[in-house]
Scaffold this active site. Structure first.
Site, PDB file in Angstrom:
ATOM      1  N   HIS A  96       0.858  -1.191   0.000  1.00 12.35           N
ATOM      2  CA  HIS A  96       0.000   0.000   0.000  1.00 12.35           C
ATOM      3  C   HIS A  96       0.891   1.238   0.000  1.00 12.35           C
ATOM      4  O   HIS A  96       1.945   1.258   0.617  1.00 12.35           O
ATOM      5  CB  HIS A  96      -0.895   0.022   1.262  1.00 12.35           C
ATOM      6  CG  HIS A  96      -2.068   0.926   1.131  1.00 12.35           C
ATOM      7  ND1 HIS A  96      -1.990   2.273   1.383  1.00 12.35           N
ATOM      8  CD2 HIS A  96      -3.338   0.685   0.744  1.00 12.35           C
ATOM      9  CE1 HIS A  96      -3.168   2.824   1.173  1.00 12.35           C
ATOM     10  NE2 HIS A  96      -4.012   1.883   0.780  1.00 12.35           N
ATOM     11  N   ASP A 106      -7.913  -5.281   0.030  1.00 14.66           N
ATOM     12  CA  ASP A 106      -8.396  -6.148  -1.061  1.00 14.66           C
ATOM     13  C   ASP A 106      -8.032  -7.611  -0.879  1.00 14.66           C
ATOM     14  O   ASP A 106      -8.523  -8.454  -1.623  1.00 14.66           O
ATOM     15  CB  ASP A 106      -7.821  -5.640  -2.393  1.00 14.66           C
ATOM     16  CG  ASP A 106      -8.424  -4.298  -2.764  1.00 14.66           C
ATOM     17  OD1 ASP A 106      -7.664  -3.331  -2.922  1.00 14.66           O
ATOM     18  OD2 ASP A 106      -9.664  -4.227  -2.839  1.00 14.66           O
TER      19      ASP A 106
HETATM   20  C1  SDX Z   1      -6.279   0.025  -2.874  1.00  8.90           C
HETATM   21  O1  SDX Z   1      -4.400   4.537  -2.010  1.00  8.90           O
HETATM   22  C2  SDX Z   1      -5.385   3.924  -1.370  1.00  8.90           C
HETATM   23  O2  SDX Z   1      -5.798   4.300  -0.296  1.00  8.90           O
HETATM   24  C3  SDX Z   1      -6.004   2.723  -2.123  1.00  8.90           C
HETATM   25  C4  SDX Z   1      -6.988   1.888  -1.355  1.00  8.90           C
HETATM   26  C5  SDX Z   1      -8.261   2.654  -1.079  1.00  8.90           C
HETATM   27  O3  SDX Z   1      -8.980   2.268  -0.131  1.00  8.90           O
HETATM   28  O4  SDX Z   1      -8.603   3.562  -1.889  1.00  8.90           O
HETATM   29  O5  SDX Z   1      -6.420   1.451  -0.124  1.00  8.90           O
HETATM   30  C6  SDX Z   1      -7.429   0.666  -2.158  1.00  8.90           C
HETATM   31  O6  SDX Z   1      -6.052   0.350  -4.023  1.00  8.90           O
HETATM   32  C7  SDX Z   1      -5.408  -0.944  -2.147  1.00  8.90           C
HETATM   33  C8  SDX Z   1      -4.187  -1.447  -2.992  1.00  8.90           C
HETATM   34  C9  SDX Z   1      -4.658  -2.562  -3.909  1.00  8.90           C
HETATM   35  N1  SDX Z   1      -3.621  -2.918  -4.898  1.00  8.90           N
HETATM   36  C10 SDX Z   1      -2.957  -4.104  -4.821  1.00  8.90           C
HETATM   37  O7  SDX Z   1      -3.113  -4.924  -3.923  1.00  8.90           O
HETATM   38  C11 SDX Z   1      -2.032  -4.356  -6.009  1.00  8.90           C
HETATM   39  C12 SDX Z   1      -0.688  -4.907  -5.487  1.00  8.90           C
HETATM   40  N2  SDX Z   1      -0.026  -3.840  -4.760  1.00  8.90           N
HETATM   41  C13 SDX Z   1       0.890  -3.009  -5.496  1.00  8.90           C
HETATM   42  O8  SDX Z   1       0.783  -2.931  -6.852  1.00  8.90           O
HETATM   43  C14 SDX Z   1       1.427  -1.807  -4.732  1.00  8.90           C
HETATM   44  O9  SDX Z   1       1.735  -2.241  -3.466  1.00  8.90           O
HETATM   45  C15 SDX Z   1       0.545  -0.582  -4.646  1.00  8.90           C
HETATM   46  C16 SDX Z   1       0.098  -0.122  -5.995  1.00  8.90           C
HETATM   47  C17 SDX Z   1      -0.666  -0.843  -3.816  1.00  8.90           C
HETATM   48  C18 SDX Z   1       1.361   0.527  -3.971  1.00  8.90           C
HETATM   49  O10 SDX Z   1       2.366   0.861  -4.858  1.00  8.90           O
HETATM   50  P1  SDX Z   1       3.464   1.996  -4.478  1.00  8.90           P
HETATM   51  O11 SDX Z   1       3.140   2.677  -3.221  1.00  8.90           O
HETATM   52  O12 SDX Z   1       3.676   2.827  -5.682  1.00  8.90           O
HETATM   53  O13 SDX Z   1       4.720   1.128  -4.156  1.00  8.90           O
HETATM   54  P2  SDX Z   1       5.740   0.664  -5.230  1.00  8.90           P
HETATM   55  O14 SDX Z   1       5.019   0.120  -6.419  1.00  8.90           O
HETATM   56  O15 SDX Z   1       6.724   1.755  -5.426  1.00  8.90           O
HETATM   57  O16 SDX Z   1       6.407  -0.569  -4.469  1.00  8.90           O
HETATM   58  C19 SDX Z   1       7.461  -0.357  -3.543  1.00  8.90           C
HETATM   59  C20 SDX Z   1       8.328  -1.606  -3.689  1.00  8.90           C
HETATM   60  C21 SDX Z   1       8.674  -1.907  -5.145  1.00  8.90           C
HETATM   61  O17 SDX Z   1       9.934  -2.577  -5.136  1.00  8.90           O
HETATM   62  P3  SDX Z   1      11.272  -1.677  -5.497  1.00  8.90           P
HETATM   63  O18 SDX Z   1      11.017  -1.077  -6.877  1.00  8.90           O
HETATM   64  O19 SDX Z   1      11.362  -0.656  -4.401  1.00  8.90           O
HETATM   65  O20 SDX Z   1      12.375  -2.721  -5.498  1.00  8.90           O
HETATM   66  O21 SDX Z   1       7.585  -2.758  -3.226  1.00  8.90           O
HETATM   67  C22 SDX Z   1       7.371  -3.660  -4.313  1.00  8.90           C
HETATM   68  C23 SDX Z   1       7.632  -2.893  -5.606  1.00  8.90           C
HETATM   69  O22 SDX Z   1       8.099  -3.765  -6.624  1.00  8.90           O
HETATM   70  N3  SDX Z   1       5.971  -4.081  -4.234  1.00  8.90           N
HETATM   71  C24 SDX Z   1       5.548  -5.329  -4.415  1.00  8.90           C
HETATM   72  C25 SDX Z   1       4.162  -5.272  -4.207  1.00  8.90           C
HETATM   73  N4  SDX Z   1       3.796  -4.013  -3.923  1.00  8.90           N
HETATM   74  C26 SDX Z   1       4.922  -3.287  -3.951  1.00  8.90           C
HETATM   75  N5  SDX Z   1       6.189  -6.471  -4.729  1.00  8.90           N
HETATM   76  C27 SDX Z   1       5.437  -7.588  -4.829  1.00  8.90           C
HETATM   77  N6  SDX Z   1       4.101  -7.628  -4.630  1.00  8.90           N
HETATM   78  C28 SDX Z   1       3.425  -6.489  -4.331  1.00  8.90           C
HETATM   79  N7  SDX Z   1       2.117  -6.499  -4.141  1.00  8.90           N
END
Ligand code: SDX
Length: 433
Positions: A309, A367
């Site tokens: 998140h 989720d």
């Molecule tokens: C919702 O914003 C809100 O409040 C949203 C929400 C709401 O109520 O409105 O809470 C609802 O959208 C919840 C999130 C649902 N999405 C997912 O579950 C999809 C999987 N999660 C990710 O795609 C990710 O964690 C996000 C999109 C939720 C957050 O992305 P960020 O904050 O931009 O973080 P990032 O992509 O920069 O990740 C940081 C690091 C990265 O690695 P590095 O590049 O630093 O090496 O963490 C890794 C990412 O690759 N990473 C993951 C991961 N999520 C982040 N690696 C594996 N699996 C994951 N799920």
């Protein structure tokens, strides 16, 4: 909110110093007020994804991502989920405090009276293929609401904004249920005024004109809680979309439609459907290690859906409540051995012990478990995000209302760091290579 503290900014090239005021809210980080930055310094800030940017001031929802705290108008989500129902929370988000018995009764009456949709709206469904994704239909049908009420909306009038909110909250369950009925070739079920908000939704979604349908009260309460958990969440991507669309003065139903489009993405509200697809793909606890390895592999686009998140760097408080609800529903339905629930819990256990997830502070989000509950309620995975949109509609319209009423509100118009070609002249086509 004002604070005499200033941040001194010194331009290294000119050695000119600029004072930028600091502003404090009631909770959370202070902000640097950069509204005059470009005018004073000729400089922009740069923050793709808005990881360090407050786009507005708001009194609706507060999140402490480090502590895993979520407050709606100051009330902890845990208490609201346990002691209130969704319509009470709708009132809270719109009016800044919980309703008394009379106020709640009035809200129930208003939403009941507005739960039907204009019968011509049903024609919009017929334009879609039966296998269209419900979110595609939602974008079309909710957008069409702006064609039915555009003359009754002077957005500068609080009473007009209020009736927009009532119509949206009241009609979303009907519209969402119609999306499902249309997709399975079943007739639309009309709302029943004698039923409660969530009971009515389940009746319209899962009932049939051929027999009496009485939703299980335990399941109704579980779905009501799910709607509470999804109702608002500060300036997330879809809420920011609604605010940006609304900042131009656009029709509020059209603005909410923009929010629905944004929510559909798998990185946002589309994650609940993606979690279920992921669990089905993993299939068995013996495959968890393989998929955890894929999630950690930079060269593999696979991500653990339902994990991570932007704000919560600790447990999403909603995920805990969702897991409890999941357990309650599966037990009520005699499904406590549900394969996917057990797989999800094992996946969570293993991931939370893995150094990658620990160091990147990736925890289950709202989720991760919601799809398992909704599936147990008999709701197909294609409908999960539509139900998220139904719940979030109150957050979107409350944030839109707050923005329109904000005296500081201006049309949103971000700038950019330009990296394209410097100015050049057009050459005749005959000379171009
Ligand atoms: C919702 O914003 C809100 O409040 C949203 C929400 C709401 O109520 O409105 O809470 C609802 O959208 C919840 C999130 C649902 N999405 C997912 O579950 C999809 C999987 N999660 C990710 O795609 C990710 O964690 C996000 C999109 C939720 C957050 O992305 P960020 O904050 O931009 O973080 P990032 O992509 O920069 O990740 C940081 C690091 C990265 O690695 P590095 O590049 O630093 O090496 O963490 C890794 C990412 O690759 N990473 C993951 C991961 N999520 C982040 N690696 C594996 N699996 C994951 N799920």
């Amino acid at each position: 909110m004002d604070n005499p503290t200033v941040i001194k900014l010194i331009n290294p090239e000119t050695q000119l110093a600029f004072d930028l005021p600091m502003l404090s809210g009631t909770l959370g980080p202070d902000v640097i007020d950069i509204r005059a930055l470009y005018q004073q310094t000729g400089l922009f800030t740069y923050d793709p994804g808005f990881t360090s940017t407050a786009s507005c001031s708001s009194a609706i929802t507060y999140i402490d991502g480090e502590a895993g705290i979520l407050l709606y108008r100051g009330y902890p989500i845990e208490q609201l989920a346990e002691k209130c129902d969704f319509l009470e929370v709708c009132y809270l988000l719109m009016h800044a405090d919980l309703p008394n018995a009379k106020e709640l009764k009035n809200l129930i009456k208003s939403t009941t009276e507005h739960s039907m949709v204009h019968d011509q709206l049903t024609n919009f469904y017929k334009g879609f293929r039966r296998d269209a994704h419900p979110m595609a239909i939602m974008v079309g049908v909710v957008g069409a609401l702006s064609a039915f009420y555009h003359d009754a909306i002077d957005i500068k009038r609080p009473d007009h904004r209020y009736i927009c909110a009532i119509r949206l909250i009241a009609k979303m369950p009907t519209i969402v249920a119609m999306c499902y009925k249309y997709s399975i070739g079943m007739p639309f079920m009309y709302p029943q005024n004698k039923l409660g908000y969530v009971e009515n939704f389940m009746y319209m979604l899962l009932g049939s004109p051929c027999e009496t349908y009485q939703p299980n009260p335990v399941l109704v309460r579980a779905l009501d809680r799910i709607l509470i958990l999804h109702a608002d969440h500060e300036q997330n991507a879809s809420t920011s979309t609604v605010r940006l669309a609304g900042s131009s003065g656009a029709n509020p139903y059209a603005c909410v439609t923009a929010g629905i489009a944004c929510l559909w993405g798998a990185a946002h509200g589309g994650a609940n459907e993606a979690v279920l697809k992921m669990l089905e793909e993993i299939g068995d606890v013996t495959q968890i290690g393989h998929y955890i390895a894929r999630a950690k592999d930079k060269n593999d686009p696979f991500r653990l859906m339902g994990f991570g998140h932007r704000v919560y760097k600790n447990y999403d408080p909603r995920a805990k409540l969702m897991r409890e609800t999941c357990h309650e529903v599966l037990t009520e339905l005699g499904l406590h051995d549900d394969r996917l629930f057990k797989l999800a819990m094992e996946l969570e256990r293993i991931a939370l012990e893995d150094d990658y997830f620990i160091t990147k502070r990736l925890y289950p989000n709202v989720d991760f478990y919601s799809g398992i509950v909704l599936r147990a309620l008999g709701i197909p995975s294609t409908m999960f995000t539509a139900i998220f949109a139904m719940a979030r509609s109150i957050g979107w319209i409350a944030q839109w209302d707050e923005m329109i009423a904000d005296p500081e509100q201006k049309i949103g118009r971000p700038r950019q760091l330009y990296t394209g070609p410097i100015q050049r002249d057009v050459t005749p086509i005959a000379t171009r290579s």
